[in-house]
Design a protein around this motif. Structure first.
Motif, PDB file in Angstrom:
ATOM      1  N   PRO A  20     -15.011  20.981   1.077  1.00 15.55           N
ATOM      2  CA  PRO A  20     -15.202  19.875   0.815  1.00 15.55           C
ATOM      3  C   PRO A  20     -14.282  19.275  -0.391  1.00 15.55           C
ATOM      4  O   PRO A  20     -13.886  20.143  -1.318  1.00 15.55           O
ATOM      5  N   PHE A  21     -13.979  17.956  -0.585  1.00 13.19           N
ATOM      6  CA  PHE A  21     -13.214  17.613  -1.741  1.00 13.19           C
ATOM      7  C   PHE A  21     -14.018  17.520  -2.906  1.00 13.19           C
ATOM      8  O   PHE A  21     -15.159  17.497  -2.984  1.00 13.19           O
ATOM      9  N   ASP A  22     -13.493  17.974  -3.915  1.00  9.68           N
ATOM     10  CA  ASP A  22     -14.203  17.943  -5.073  1.00  9.68           C
ATOM     11  C   ASP A  22     -14.057  16.636  -6.270  1.00  9.68           C
ATOM     12  O   ASP A  22     -14.904  16.408  -6.887  1.00  9.68           O
ATOM     13  N   ARG A  23     -13.158  15.776  -5.722  1.00 11.86           N
ATOM     14  CA  ARG A  23     -13.075  14.490  -6.320  1.00 11.86           C
ATOM     15  C   ARG A  23     -12.449  13.570  -5.525  1.00 11.86           C
ATOM     16  O   ARG A  23     -11.231  14.260  -5.183  1.00 11.86           O
ATOM     17  N   ILE A  24     -12.495  12.277  -5.412  1.00 17.02           N
ATOM     18  CA  ILE A  24     -11.797  11.601  -4.814  1.00 17.02           C
ATOM     19  C   ILE A  24     -11.462  10.530  -5.963  1.00 17.02           C
ATOM     20  O   ILE A  24     -11.877   9.915  -6.843  1.00 17.02           O
ATOM     21  N   GLY A  25      -9.680  10.247  -6.115  1.00 16.13           N
ATOM     22  CA  GLY A  25      -9.429   9.602  -7.087  1.00 16.13           C
ATOM     23  C   GLY A  25      -8.217   8.713  -6.568  1.00 16.13           C
ATOM     24  O   GLY A  25      -7.540   9.031  -5.471  1.00 16.13           O
ATOM     25  N   MET A  26      -8.027   7.769  -7.211  1.00 14.85           N
ATOM     26  CA  MET A  26      -6.695   6.723  -6.954  1.00 14.85           C
ATOM     27  C   MET A  26      -5.741   6.876  -7.981  1.00 14.85           C
ATOM     28  O   MET A  26      -6.248   6.683  -9.190  1.00 14.85           O
ATOM     29  N   CYS A  27      -4.528   7.391  -7.733  1.00 11.47           N
ATOM     30  CA  CYS A  27      -3.603   7.254  -8.893  1.00 11.47           C
ATOM     31  C   CYS A  27      -2.780   6.253  -8.774  1.00 11.47           C
ATOM     32  O   CYS A  27      -2.066   5.851  -7.672  1.00 11.47           O
ATOM     33  N   HIS A  28      -2.337   5.328  -9.822  1.00 10.05           N
ATOM     34  CA  HIS A  28      -1.764   4.269 -10.040  1.00 10.05           C
ATOM     35  C   HIS A  28      -0.485   4.341 -10.941  1.00 10.05           C
ATOM     36  O   HIS A  28       0.249   3.644 -10.978  1.00 10.05           O
ATOM     37  N   CYS A  29      -0.025   5.811 -10.778  1.00 11.15           N
ATOM     38  CA  CYS A  29       1.149   6.073 -11.511  1.00 11.15           C
ATOM     39  C   CYS A  29       2.517   5.746 -10.763  1.00 11.15           C
ATOM     40  O   CYS A  29       2.540   5.193  -9.589  1.00 11.15           O
ATOM     41  N   ALA A  30       3.562   5.478 -11.477  1.00 10.45           N
ATOM     42  CA  ALA A  30       4.593   4.840 -11.001  1.00 10.45           C
ATOM     43  C   ALA A  30       5.467   5.750  -9.703  1.00 10.45           C
ATOM     44  O   ALA A  30       5.749   5.201  -8.810  1.00 10.45           O
ATOM     45  N   SER A  31       5.133   6.909  -9.656  1.00  9.10           N
ATOM     46  CA  SER A  31       5.515   7.788  -8.493  1.00  9.10           C
ATOM     47  C   SER A  31       4.685   7.622  -7.377  1.00  9.10           C
ATOM     48  O   SER A  31       5.142   7.428  -6.152  1.00  9.10           O
ATOM     49  N   CYS A  32       3.398   7.398  -7.584  1.00  7.37           N
ATOM     50  CA  CYS A  32       2.631   7.175  -6.294  1.00  7.37           C
ATOM     51  C   CYS A  32       2.912   5.898  -5.884  1.00  7.37           C
ATOM     52  O   CYS A  32       2.694   5.467  -4.483  1.00  7.37           O
ATOM     53  N   LYS A  33       3.031   4.790  -6.543  1.00  8.34           N
ATOM     54  CA  LYS A  33       3.559   3.536  -6.115  1.00  8.34           C
ATOM     55  C   LYS A  33       4.801   3.688  -5.225  1.00  8.34           C
ATOM     56  O   LYS A  33       4.789   3.248  -4.014  1.00  8.34           O
ATOM     57  N   LYS A  34       5.967   4.119  -5.630  1.00  8.35           N
ATOM     58  CA  LYS A  34       7.071   4.458  -5.008  1.00  8.35           C
ATOM     59  C   LYS A  34       6.719   4.996  -3.697  1.00  8.35           C
ATOM     60  O   LYS A  34       6.890   4.644  -2.502  1.00  8.35           O
ATOM     61  N   ILE A  35       6.183   6.355  -3.646  1.00  9.69           N
ATOM     62  CA  ILE A  35       5.967   7.181  -2.535  1.00  9.69           C
ATOM     63  C   ILE A  35       4.909   6.452  -1.559  1.00  9.69           C
ATOM     64  O   ILE A  35       5.246   6.610  -0.162  1.00  9.69           O
ATOM     65  N   GLY A  37       4.334   2.799  -1.323  1.00 10.33           N
ATOM     66  CA  GLY A  37       4.928   1.290  -1.126  1.00 10.33           C
ATOM     67  C   GLY A  37       3.839   0.489  -1.462  1.00 10.33           C
ATOM     68  O   GLY A  37       3.742  -0.491  -0.692  1.00 10.33           O
ATOM     69  N   GLY A  38       2.764   0.941  -2.226  1.00 14.54           N
ATOM     70  CA  GLY A  38       1.651   0.121  -2.629  1.00 14.54           C
ATOM     71  C   GLY A  38       1.281   0.231  -3.826  1.00 14.54           C
ATOM     72  O   GLY A  38       2.002   0.687  -4.860  1.00 14.54           O
ATOM     73  N   ALA A  39      -0.142   0.169  -3.960  1.00 12.54           N
ATOM     74  CA  ALA A  39      -0.560   0.207  -5.378  1.00 12.54           C
ATOM     75  C   ALA A  39      -0.650   1.657  -6.077  1.00 12.54           C
ATOM     76  O   ALA A  39      -0.836   1.740  -7.105  1.00 12.54           O
ATOM     77  N   GLY A  40      -0.599   2.659  -4.937  1.00 12.93           N
ATOM     78  CA  GLY A  40      -0.839   4.047  -5.307  1.00 12.93           C
ATOM     79  C   GLY A  40      -1.415   4.799  -4.212  1.00 12.93           C
ATOM     80  O   GLY A  40      -1.331   4.498  -3.178  1.00 12.93           O
ATOM     81  N   THR A  41      -1.730   5.999  -4.573  1.00 14.43           N
ATOM     82  CA  THR A  41      -2.318   7.077  -3.544  1.00 14.43           C
ATOM     83  C   THR A  41      -3.786   7.105  -3.948  1.00 14.43           C
ATOM     84  O   THR A  41      -4.306   7.255  -4.898  1.00 14.43           O
ATOM     85  N   VAL A  42      -4.644   7.432  -2.672  1.00 19.85           N
ATOM     86  CA  VAL A  42      -5.990   7.718  -2.674  1.00 19.85           C
ATOM     87  C   VAL A  42      -6.214   9.030  -2.109  1.00 19.85           C
ATOM     88  O   VAL A  42      -5.684   9.193  -0.872  1.00 19.85           O
TER      89      VAL A  42
END
Ligand SMILES: [Zn+2]
Ligand SMILES: [Zn+2]
Length: 135
Positions: A20-35, A37-42
Motif C-alpha cells: 500500500p502507498f504510505d502517502r499520496i502527495g502532489m508535487c508542484h515543483c518546477a521539475s514536476c511541471k516540466k515532466i 506538462g501540467g501543474a505537477g505530479t500526483v
C-alpha cells in the motif's frame, strides 16, 4: 493486498505495486511541471522494492537532473512512471495517473507550494502544504 497494476501511455511498460502507498502527495515543483506538462505530479509513495516491472523493463530510461531526484520514463511514449531515485532509493513515488484502475484516495500533502505557477490555484482540500519537500 491485491497488487495495483499500472502501464505507460503506449502500453509497452507494465508494472505492479505490491504494497500500500504510505502517502499520496502532489508535487508542484518546477521539475514536476516540466515532466508532466501540467501543474505537477500526483504520486503514491511506496518502498522501491514493492514496484515490480512486469514487461518493458528495457524501455525504461532514468533522467538524473543535477538538482532533485531521478525520474524514470518509458522511452517510447515519454510517460513518467516513477520518481524519487527509483530503483536505488528506499522509497519511490509512483505516478497515480499510470495506474490502470482509478485509485480511491485523496491528496494528503501538497509539496513545493513555493513553485505554484501564476496560472495554478491550490485547492482548499485540507491537505498539508509544504514549501519544499515534506519532512
Ligand atoms: Zn510507453
Ligand atoms: Zn516535484
Amino acid at each position: 493486498m491485491t497488487p495495483l497494476r499500472g502501464t505507460c501511455l503506449c502500453g509497452a511498460v507494465r508494472f505492479e505495486v505490491t504494497d500500500p502507498f504510505d502517502r499520496i502527495g502532489m508535487c508542484h515543483c518546477a521539475s514536476c511541471k516540466k515532466i508532466s506538462g501540467g501543474a505537477g505530479t500526483v504520486s503514491g509513495r511506496v518502498r522501491s522494492d514493492a514496484i515490480r516491472i512486469l514487461v518493458g523493463e528495457e524501455l525504461l530510461t532514468t533522467y538524473r537532473p543535477d538538482e532533485g531526484s531521478a525520474k524514470t520514463f518509458c522511452s517510447r511514449c515519454g510517460t513518467n512512471l516513477f520518481g524519487g531515485g527509483w530503483p536505488e532509493s528506499p522509497m519511490a513515488p509512483v505516478r497515480l495517473p499510470t495506474l490502470d484502475e482509478p485509485y480511491e484516495a485523496t491528496i494528503e500533502a501538497h509539496l513545493f507550494v513555493r513553485s505554484v505557477a501564476p496560472w495554478e490555484q491550490l485547492p482548499e482540500d485540507g491537505a498539508a502544504r509544504y514549501d519544499g519537500r515534506a519532512p
